[in-house]
Scaffold this motif. Structure first.
Motif, mmCIF file in Angstrom:
data_model
loop_
_atom_site.group_PDB
_atom_site.id
_atom_site.type_symbol
_atom_site.label_atom_id
_atom_site.label_comp_id
_atom_site.label_asym_id
_atom_site.label_seq_id
_atom_site.Cartn_x
_atom_site.Cartn_y
_atom_site.Cartn_z
ATOM 1 N N MET A 1 -6.281 4.003 3.748
ATOM 2 C CA MET A 1 -6.602 2.543 3.021
ATOM 3 C C MET A 1 -6.190 1.416 4.452
ATOM 4 O O MET A 1 -7.025 0.369 4.637
ATOM 5 C CB MET A 1 -5.341 2.168 2.231
ATOM 6 C CG MET A 1 -5.881 3.039 0.731
ATOM 7 S SD MET A 1 -4.686 2.773 -0.533
ATOM 8 C CE MET A 1 -5.129 1.238 -1.175
ATOM 9 N N ALA B 1 -1.507 -1.353 -4.411
ATOM 10 C CA ALA B 1 -2.600 -1.950 -3.519
ATOM 11 C C ALA B 1 -3.353 -2.684 -4.402
ATOM 12 O O ALA B 1 -4.322 -3.816 -3.910
ATOM 13 C CB ALA B 1 -3.361 -1.017 -2.862
ATOM 14 N N ILE C 1 0.884 -1.191 -0.116
ATOM 15 C CA ILE C 1 -0.028 -0.121 -0.053
ATOM 16 C C ILE C 1 0.880 1.409 0.042
ATOM 17 O O ILE C 1 0.519 2.214 -0.753
ATOM 18 C CB ILE C 1 -1.130 -0.087 1.239
ATOM 19 C CG1 ILE C 1 -2.075 -1.147 0.961
ATOM 20 C CG2 ILE C 1 -1.471 1.444 1.351
ATOM 21 C CD1 ILE C 1 -2.896 -1.172 2.361
ATOM 22 N N ASP D 1 -9.435 1.527 6.501
ATOM 23 C CA ASP D 1 -10.181 0.662 5.877
ATOM 24 C C ASP D 1 -10.091 -0.831 6.118
ATOM 25 O O ASP D 1 -10.837 -1.591 6.470
ATOM 26 C CB ASP D 1 -10.384 0.602 4.389
ATOM 27 C CG ASP D 1 -11.156 1.887 4.150
ATOM 28 O OD1 ASP D 1 -11.733 2.738 4.898
ATOM 29 O OD2 ASP D 1 -11.131 2.293 2.761
ATOM 30 N N VAL D 2 -8.800 -1.296 6.068
ATOM 31 C CA VAL D 2 -8.469 -2.739 6.360
ATOM 32 C C VAL D 2 -8.757 -3.175 7.748
ATOM 33 O O VAL D 2 -9.213 -4.142 8.182
ATOM 34 C CB VAL D 2 -6.955 -3.093 5.948
ATOM 35 C CG1 VAL D 2 -6.665 -4.288 6.541
ATOM 36 C CG2 VAL D 2 -6.824 -3.090 4.472
#
Lengths: 314, 830
Positions: B134, B43, B38, B137-138
């Motif tokens: 990101m 990604a 990432i 979010d994960v």
């Protein structure tokens, strides 16, 4: 009424969106099953799906979200909920009670005596025997039971019907007859369970999947239905399994289902010793005994304080 | 039999309740590898679901804390190793050097290396934000379950704090103590300074960096007032701006004029507003405005207003735009705008006093007029007449000058002062002050004369709208006058002459004027003026009524005299001006001997009037009347040789008519001396002199001949009928010298003022009695104050005058002193 009709129409069109997959822009797959779904419908209800789309990883490039670790049946209910704001289990369509048991509090001494002599057992044995009979056979032979005893038809579905001693006699007669007829394969644990007894397990899983994919309304719905199905469930392997799911698929801090189970067991504690499955549950499911104790203590505390039982952790 | 009640199903193998433990270390290796992807923008090959499930399972299996810590350490390591290095590479030697010494590099070099640094930082910040969202979010399940249950900040917030600590607060290099944040502030401030100096800078770039500072907090609680932007940058920005504008205002005051200063200041204020919008944060707008206003205006406004090129200069040169600027600046720091107000008031007073002085000088310029009562010769009298005319002109010029001044300041007020109500009041006060200045006692008279002039001549040929404007101007001036009673006195006097002598261009306009006064000053002010108009209209009815009455008496007499009469109510009309020049008091005025024909008419009318209104006494005022007479002059040879009688219609004063009729009885070659005429007519000497001057001296109307021929009239002069009189027109108007409204002589003014004071005495007494009657008892001070406020609409009484009136009322036992009262007090005696 116009508004209701509009709403019904809307719900029908949502349902058909899922069924024929029109305008679908995304796929969910799970162990060979595929759902053609719509990003706006998914993303608007779940932060998880939003993140899937936003992340820009493999799912974005392939347009497929594969969830191999889910149970396709549970996942199917979840997707159904996203489009219908509810999910429907096969047994939801059935009518009438799905289980019958005698109301021991209303059983007359004379009936009791009669059953004891008939079965050649003492009183506690009779109770356990009859309960077992009911548990095993009544869901499976409900059609015949209802024919033999028409009043049962008036009981709404998904309910346990408790019947007093006198009215229970014909039911008992029938059950005994069936019991003798099937005597060879009645080893309780091996007998395939009734569909309904499986419901609590499904609801518990839906609760967990809702937690996993961040669907608060589904969580709420599943919890409500889990609680109802617990009431219609007495013991047996299905109960054991459902409790296992409720206590292991969500974080410890999520006590909603745990408290429901604890309350149910506490309320049925008078028959605790009769059921090896229940006993096994208490030993095996982590935290179950803890929650039951906690529930009892909250009742005592409530009584002391002169208020209602406090169910929440303090 | 069984089918239909749910299907039989085969369930997937249950996982053991305790089994399914996660292998944290291995899972973390997977997650960490993905995070690296990432961070290096790879990604797209990752499966979100897989990563999410890993993190989910870790959290579900109660390893959330470890996961959180690992992510934190990973991010910290990434920032301090990868990102910090990138940033440090952007620091060129001159960027590092100029923070201490600017001299070694050019502005452009500094701008370029600064922008490079800003771009790099912006890029790093942007990347960090993208990557962290990101990661967040994960780790969504961790944020939702672990962070919430354990009250930890979200992983995103934690990562932002890491950026602050690992990047912004990191040293510029291993050997430097200064930190990146300090350099960032410095570079931004330097870029802004470049823009102030006229350079073009990348506003968008700076705005991005400012956003970064606004998104980060100095503390870990994310409290609103601890944003790095406020705590670190803004403070420095305000400080450097303060220094800059202080220096700039000093320079500008030395080097430019007030107008340029104002323009610059306003521009600077707008620039800073724009800067906050486009480059910094809106929230700084009010703070920087305060700084700029404090430095450029607050401490400077007085100096600015009083500069040679300040307000005085702007007013005199009609610099409306500059005045607007300086007004605007003043209003920014002082809602009362006191500096500009003070300066405007001062200038109005100066200009107003100038106008006053000019008017005084103009009226006194031609030879110091000898006092009227010394019995000067004819010459001095003539000079005096002339002088009076000049004064009238000066009076009207004064009014026009004042109006001009008012127009000028009205224009400034509207165009430069945004019709500010405070300034309106201030300007009104200044105008009122110089108009009512004790050094210039003629305002009331001048204004009335101005109206008089317009009513008689000025409005001829003007449209209704133009007339309305003239009237409004007059009203504007009247509003300034404090001694309304004095003005009323003059107005009555002038109006009286206009009405009786029929001098007004339009009766309608006269009434409009009265109507306007009524609106502005109230009906009590105009009640007497109204009554004068009423008398005039009653008189018109009387005239026509009498005419019908005479016609009804019998056959028409060809020699009958038509009478047009004005009956004036004595209390309403200003008798002092009717009786003429104050030389004789009413009552001992000699009665004029009318010729028999006229006398007959007089009697006839008196009889007619007595029938209508019994008990009223009529006093005849021949000095106010006029007569139309037909005169026949003997035949004289014409150009074509024929002889022709000449007929003229003469319009003369009543006195002149009486004099002329004497000559009807006289043989052609005989004469009358002045003394004879006076004896026969009993006309007051002054009036007779004036009338004979008109008839025998004025060249165009010389119906009589005088011997000796001179301008002055002496008692022994002889008068003949001028048979050879030649007139160019059939109708000839014989004017009487000094019949118009003119400015008063000093003595007249003294008289007028004395009369006015006398009347004020009555008015004050009436007010005092009215107040005491209501209050019964009142301390002296209160009584004086109430009296002043009651009379404010009429005039401003002097306190000594009120005191005297109170004394007088005590003497006459309307009031008494309350003995032994703590303060002087009075009691009303019924």
């Amino acid at each position: 009424m116009g508004r209701k009709r509009n709403f019904d129409e809307f719900m029908r069109s949502m349902k058909s969106l899922l069924e024929n997959g029109e305008h679908s822009d995304f796929k969910i797959t799970c162990r060979g099953k595929t759902w053609n779904v719509h990003k706006p419908i998914l993303c608007s209800q779940s932060a998880y799906f939003e993140a899937v789309v936003r992340f820009g990883g493999m799912e974005t490039s392939t347009g497929v979200l594969d969830l191999p670790e889910e149970d396709p049946e549970i996942l199917g209910y979840m997707i159904q909920f996203l489009y219908n704001s509810d999910y429907e289990l096969p047994s939801d369509k059935d009518s009438g009670p799905w289980w019958v048991r005698p109301d021991w509090r209303k059983a007359r001494k004379s009936d009791m005596l009669m059953w004891c002599t008939g079965l050649q057992l003492d009183e506690p044995e009779v109770k356990r025997h009859i309960d077992n009979l009911c548990w095993i056979f009544s869901p499976r032979f409900m059609t015949q039971l209802m024919e033999a005893h028409p009043r049962l038809k008036e009981v709404p579905r998904s309910k346990v019907s408790t019947v007093d001693g006198a009215t229970f006699q014909p039911v008992l007669d029938l059950l005994t007859k069936l019991f003798s007829a099937n005597k060879n394969d009645i080893y309780i644990l091996d007998y395939p369970p009734a569909a309904n007894s499986h419901n609590a397990w499904i609801h518990a899983h839906l609760y967990a999947i809702a937690d996993r994919y961040d669907l608060p309304t589904l969580k709420e719905t599943a919890a409500g239905r889990f609680e109802k199905s617990l009431k219609s469930m007495f013991s047996g392997i299905e109960f054991h399994e459902a409790v296992g799911v409720a206590f292991t698929t969500t974080p410890d801090t999520d006590t909603t289902l745990r408290q429901m189970v604890a309350k149910h067991i506490y309320e049925e504690k008078s028959i605790y010793g009769w059921y090896s499955q229940l006993d096994a549950c208490m030993g095996e499911v982590p935290g179950l005994a803890h929650h039951v104790c906690k529930y009892e203590w909250s009742l005592m505390k409530g009584r002391k304080m002169g208020g209602k039982p406090a169910l929440q952790d303090e | 039999m069984i089918a239909g009640r749910g299907r039989q199903r085969i369930r997937p193998p249950r996982r053991g309740l305790h089994g399914d433990e996660v292998d944290f270390e291995n899972t973390w290796v997977t997650i960490e590898a993905a995070f690296r992807e990432i961070h290096t923008k790879n990604a797209s090959r990752l499966s979100y679901e897989e990563l999410y499930r890993h993190a989910y399972r870790i959290v579900l299996k109660k390893k959330g804390e470890q996961l959180y810590k690992n992510v934190h350490d990973f991010e910290k390591g990434w920032l301090s190793r990868e990102v910090r290095g990138d940033i440090q590479q952007l620091l060129s030697p001159n960027l590092l050097a100029h923070a201490q010494s600017v001299a070694s590099t050019t502005a452009n070099e500094r701008r370029v290396s600064g922008e490079k640094f800003l771009k790099g930082l912006k890029q790093a910040w942007g990347d960090h934000q993208v990557c962290m969202s990101m990661l967040a979010d994960v780790l969504m399940y961790m944020d939702r379950v672990y962070c919430q249950d354990h009250r930890r900040p979200s992983i995103y917030t934690t990562a932002m704090v890491l950026f602050r600590d690992e990047i912004l607060k990191s040293p510029l290099s291993a050997t430097e103590e200064r930190i990146i944040l300090g350099l960032l502030n410095h570079v931004i401030l330097e870029q802004i300074q470049m823009e102030r100096d006229g350079d073009v800078i990348d506003k968008h770039l700076i705005k991005s960096c400012v956003h970064m500072l606004d998104g980060l907090h100095a503390d870990d609680l994310e409290s609103e007032d601890q944003r790095l932007y406020h705590v670190s940058f803004e403070k420095e920005y305000l400080d450097t701006s303060r220094d800059f504008y202080r220096a700039e205002s000093e320079l500008m005051l030395r080097e430019s004029d007030a107008g340029a200063y104002c323009k610059r200041a306003k521009k600077r204020i707008h620039e800073e507003e724009d800067r906050c919008r486009a480059t910094l944060m809106e929230s700084t707008s009010s703070k920087i405005r305060e700084v700029v206003e404090a430095e450029l205006i607050q401490g400077r406004i007085r100096e600015l207003v009083e500069m040679d090129s300040g307000v005085h200069f702007m007013i005199d040169n009609d610099r409306l735009e500059e005045l607007n600027l300086i007004y605007d600046l003043n209003a920014r720091v002082d809602e009362r705008k006191s500096e500009v107000t003070r300066s405007i008031q001062k200038r109005i007073m100066e200009l107003g006093t100038e106008i006053n002085n000019e008017a005084l000088a103009a009226s006194q310029a031609p030879a110091p007029a000898p006092p009227l009562n010394t019995d000067g010769g004819d010459k001095s009298k003539q000079a005096q007449e002339k002088n009076v005319n000049l004064q009238t002109v000066a009076a009207i010029k004064w009014v026009e000058d004042v109006l001009g001044l008012k127009d000028k300041f009205d224009r400034i007020w509207r165009q430069s002062f945004e019709s500010d109500s405070l300034l309106d009041t201030a300007m009104f006060n200044s105008f009122r002050d110089f108009i009512n200045s004790t050094a210039f006692p003629r305002s009331s008279e001048n204004i009335s004369l101005f109206i008089d002039e317009n009513m008689k001549k000025g409005i001829k040929g003007k449209t209704e709208m133009e007339i309305d404007q003239v009237l409004d101007k007059a009203i504007t001036l009247i509003k300034y006058v404090q001694d309304k009673d004095l003005f009323e006195r003059y107005y009555k006097k002038h109006l009286c002459r206009r009405l009786i002598m029929n001098k007004s261009v339009s009766n309608e306009v006269e009434k409009q004027m009265i109507e306007k006064m009524k609106q502005e000053l109230g009906p009590s002010f105009t009640s007497k003026l109204d009554a004068m108009f009423k008398d005039m209209s009653i008189s018109a009815d009387l005239t026509s009524g009498y005419k019908r009455h005479v016609e009804g008496l019998g056959d028409r007499d060809p020699k009958r005299i038509d009478l047009s009469i004005s009956v004036l109510t004595k209390m309403t009309w200003p008798m002092e001006s009717i009786n003429g020049s104050g030389e004789s008091q009413e009552g001992n005025r000699p009665k004029c001997n009318f010729p028999p024909a006229v006398e007959k008419v007089r009697r006839g009318f008196e009889q007619y009037y007595a029938e209508k209104h019994s008990g009223r006494e009529l006093t005849w005022l021949p000095n106010m009347g006029t007569a139309d007479i037909k005169a026949v002059f003997p035949k004289v040879p014409q150009k074509d040789g024929t002889f022709k009688e000449r007929r003229h219609e003469l319009n003369v004063s009543t006195y002149a008519m009486v004099v002329l009729l004497l000559f009807n009885e006289l043989p052609a070659d005989e004469c009358l001396t002045f003394e004879e005429i006076q004896a026969q007519t009993n006309i007051p000497k002054n009036d007779l002199v004036r009338n004979l001057q008109s008839l025998a001296v004025a060249p165009r109307t010389r119906v009589l001949l005088k011997e000796p021929m001179s301008k002055e009239v002496k008692p022994t002069d002889k008068f003949y009928f001028n048979e050879g009189f030649k007139g160019n027109f059939v109708k000839i108007k014989v004017g009487v010298v000094s019949s118009g409204n003119k400015v008063e002589s000093d003595q007249q003014r003294k008289e007028t003022e004395k009369k006015n004071d006398d009347e004020r005495n009555f008015v004050i007494e009436a007010a005092v009695v009215r107040i005491m009657k209501q209050r019964k008892e009142l301390p002296h001070q209160k009584l004086v104050l109430e009296t002043i406020s009651q009379l404010a609409s009429q005039f401003k009484p002097e306190v000594t005058m009120i005191k005297k009136r109170i004394e007088s009322l005590i003497e006459r036992e309307y009031l008494e002193r309350i003995e032994g009262a703590a303060v002087d007090s009075y009691r009303y005696l019924a």
